[in-house]
Design a protein around this motif. Sequence first.
Motif, mmCIF file in Angstrom:
data_model
loop_
_atom_site.group_PDB
_atom_site.id
_atom_site.type_symbol
_atom_site.label_atom_id
_atom_site.label_comp_id
_atom_site.label_asym_id
_atom_site.label_seq_id
_atom_site.Cartn_x
_atom_site.Cartn_y
_atom_site.Cartn_z
ATOM 1 N N MET A 1 1.012 -0.654 -0.041
ATOM 2 C CA MET A 1 0.164 -0.210 0.041
ATOM 3 C C MET A 1 1.108 1.006 -0.151
ATOM 4 O O MET A 1 2.049 0.983 0.453
ATOM 5 N N PRO A 2 0.362 2.202 -0.806
ATOM 6 C CA PRO A 2 1.040 3.184 -0.721
ATOM 7 C C PRO A 2 0.830 4.613 0.379
ATOM 8 O O PRO A 2 -0.082 4.364 0.869
ATOM 9 N N LEU A 3 2.744 4.883 0.604
ATOM 10 C CA LEU A 3 2.178 5.780 1.878
ATOM 11 C C LEU A 3 2.255 6.937 1.715
ATOM 12 O O LEU A 3 3.136 7.258 0.772
ATOM 13 N N LEU A 4 1.674 7.822 2.533
ATOM 14 C CA LEU A 4 1.794 9.333 2.075
ATOM 15 C C LEU A 4 2.157 10.252 3.733
ATOM 16 O O LEU A 4 2.078 9.929 4.880
ATOM 17 N N ARG A 5 2.968 10.691 3.541
ATOM 18 C CA ARG A 5 3.820 11.579 4.187
ATOM 19 C C ARG A 5 2.924 12.950 4.423
ATOM 20 O O ARG A 5 2.859 13.971 3.764
ATOM 21 N N VAL A 6 2.562 13.130 5.662
ATOM 22 C CA VAL A 6 1.857 14.348 6.326
ATOM 23 C C VAL A 6 2.313 15.139 7.551
ATOM 24 O O VAL A 6 3.241 14.387 8.101
ATOM 25 N N HIS A 7 2.762 16.469 6.584
ATOM 26 C CA HIS A 7 3.169 17.196 8.068
ATOM 27 C C HIS A 7 2.141 18.573 8.233
ATOM 28 O O HIS A 7 0.788 18.984 7.572
ATOM 29 N N LEU A 8 2.226 17.992 9.393
ATOM 30 C CA LEU A 8 0.801 18.711 10.554
ATOM 31 C C LEU A 8 1.257 19.918 10.752
ATOM 32 O O LEU A 8 2.275 19.649 11.853
ATOM 33 N N ASP A 9 0.821 21.515 10.468
ATOM 34 C CA ASP A 9 1.010 22.246 12.218
ATOM 35 C C ASP A 9 1.297 22.199 13.268
ATOM 36 O O ASP A 9 0.551 21.725 13.689
ATOM 37 N N SER A 10 2.048 22.560 13.875
ATOM 38 C CA SER A 10 2.777 22.683 15.673
ATOM 39 C C SER A 10 2.949 24.427 15.713
ATOM 40 O O SER A 10 3.937 24.533 14.803
ATOM 41 N N ASP A 11 3.219 23.881 16.958
ATOM 42 C CA ASP A 11 3.733 25.096 17.663
ATOM 43 C C ASP A 11 4.648 23.898 18.398
ATOM 44 O O ASP A 11 5.158 22.163 18.699
ATOM 45 N N ARG A 12 5.875 24.648 19.789
ATOM 46 C CA ARG A 12 7.171 24.234 19.477
ATOM 47 C C ARG A 12 7.001 23.187 20.917
ATOM 48 O O ARG A 12 7.385 22.697 20.918
ATOM 49 N N GLU B 1 -4.453 13.644 19.453
ATOM 50 C CA GLU B 1 -5.009 14.233 19.036
ATOM 51 C C GLU B 1 -4.544 14.608 17.792
ATOM 52 O O GLU B 1 -5.054 14.620 17.160
ATOM 53 N N SER B 2 -2.920 14.928 17.736
ATOM 54 C CA SER B 2 -2.176 14.867 16.197
ATOM 55 C C SER B 2 -2.472 13.539 15.154
ATOM 56 O O SER B 2 -2.928 13.758 14.454
ATOM 57 N N ARG B 3 -2.795 12.582 16.117
ATOM 58 C CA ARG B 3 -3.014 11.690 14.807
ATOM 59 C C ARG B 3 -4.213 11.317 14.613
ATOM 60 O O ARG B 3 -4.706 11.635 12.938
ATOM 61 N N GLU B 4 -5.181 11.930 15.570
ATOM 62 C CA GLU B 4 -6.855 12.339 14.699
ATOM 63 C C GLU B 4 -6.415 13.397 13.427
ATOM 64 O O GLU B 4 -7.928 13.342 13.168
ATOM 65 N N THR C 1 10.363 18.495 11.654
ATOM 66 C CA THR C 1 10.364 19.601 11.224
ATOM 67 C C THR C 1 11.410 20.183 12.265
ATOM 68 O O THR C 1 11.482 20.672 13.671
ATOM 69 N N ASN C 2 12.514 20.696 11.865
ATOM 70 C CA ASN C 2 13.544 21.746 12.584
ATOM 71 C C ASN C 2 13.818 23.365 12.001
ATOM 72 O O ASN C 2 14.602 24.007 12.494
ATOM 73 N N GLY C 3 12.430 23.556 11.798
ATOM 74 C CA GLY C 3 11.929 25.049 11.290
ATOM 75 C C GLY C 3 12.757 26.199 12.196
ATOM 76 O O GLY C 3 11.698 25.840 13.604
ATOM 77 N N ARG C 4 12.803 27.305 12.316
ATOM 78 C CA ARG C 4 12.613 28.282 13.371
ATOM 79 C C ARG C 4 11.002 29.114 13.690
ATOM 80 O O ARG C 4 10.728 29.159 14.762
ATOM 81 N N ARG C 5 10.418 28.903 12.392
ATOM 82 C CA ARG C 5 9.181 29.481 12.896
ATOM 83 C C ARG C 5 7.992 28.411 12.687
ATOM 84 O O ARG C 5 7.079 28.406 13.645
ATOM 85 N N ASN C 6 8.255 27.814 11.975
ATOM 86 C CA ASN C 6 6.903 27.080 11.697
ATOM 87 C C ASN C 6 7.653 24.918 11.326
ATOM 88 O O ASN C 6 7.710 24.747 11.212
ATOM 89 N N VAL C 7 6.638 25.015 12.467
ATOM 90 C CA VAL C 7 7.691 23.691 13.387
ATOM 91 C C VAL C 7 6.385 22.289 13.073
ATOM 92 O O VAL C 7 5.250 23.136 13.386
ATOM 93 N N GLN C 8 6.426 21.455 12.437
ATOM 94 C CA GLN C 8 5.724 20.916 11.400
ATOM 95 C C GLN C 8 5.586 19.199 12.532
ATOM 96 O O GLN C 8 7.005 18.746 12.478
ATOM 97 N N LEU C 9 4.716 18.204 12.460
ATOM 98 C CA LEU C 9 4.247 17.599 13.166
ATOM 99 C C LEU C 9 5.010 15.873 11.857
ATOM 100 O O LEU C 9 3.998 16.266 10.682
ATOM 101 N N LEU C 10 6.174 14.891 11.355
ATOM 102 C CA LEU C 10 5.593 14.730 10.441
ATOM 103 C C LEU C 10 4.972 13.077 10.852
ATOM 104 O O LEU C 10 5.268 12.274 12.028
ATOM 105 N N TYR C 11 4.472 12.787 9.551
ATOM 106 C CA TYR C 11 3.614 11.428 10.102
ATOM 107 C C TYR C 11 3.622 10.574 8.779
ATOM 108 O O TYR C 11 3.386 10.757 7.963
ATOM 109 N N ASP C 12 3.419 9.465 9.167
ATOM 110 C CA ASP C 12 3.036 8.869 7.474
ATOM 111 C C ASP C 12 1.883 7.936 7.983
ATOM 112 O O ASP C 12 1.757 7.552 9.194
ATOM 113 N N VAL C 13 1.166 7.545 6.934
ATOM 114 C CA VAL C 13 -0.089 7.036 6.886
ATOM 115 C C VAL C 13 -0.368 6.086 5.414
ATOM 116 O O VAL C 13 -0.005 6.196 4.290
#
Length: 76
Positions: A1-12, A30-33, A56-68
């Motif tokens: 099955m294909p994997l989809l990488r999801v970038h979810l905006d978050s705070d630090r 909460e983030s999984r949902e 992610t290691n961004g200074r301003r925009n941090v994102q959680l990375l999930y594979d689904v």
Amino acid sequence: MPLLRVHLDSDRSTARRVLQLHQEGKIHHESREAVREQVWRQGRTPAGDPIFVGITNGRRNVQLLYDVEVYSDTVP
């Protein structure tokens, strides 16, 4: 099955908490949902639970990375 990488905006602080929970073998529900909802909004059907990959290691925009895993018959 294909994997989809999801970038979810978050705070630090949330990103640190999710990473800490992952390292302890726990889940941030909460983030999984939110990831599942994003997959559905993209017109895909999840085939399994989202898997936390990292942050992610961004200074301003941090994102959680999930594979689904998604069903291949719904991938354009």
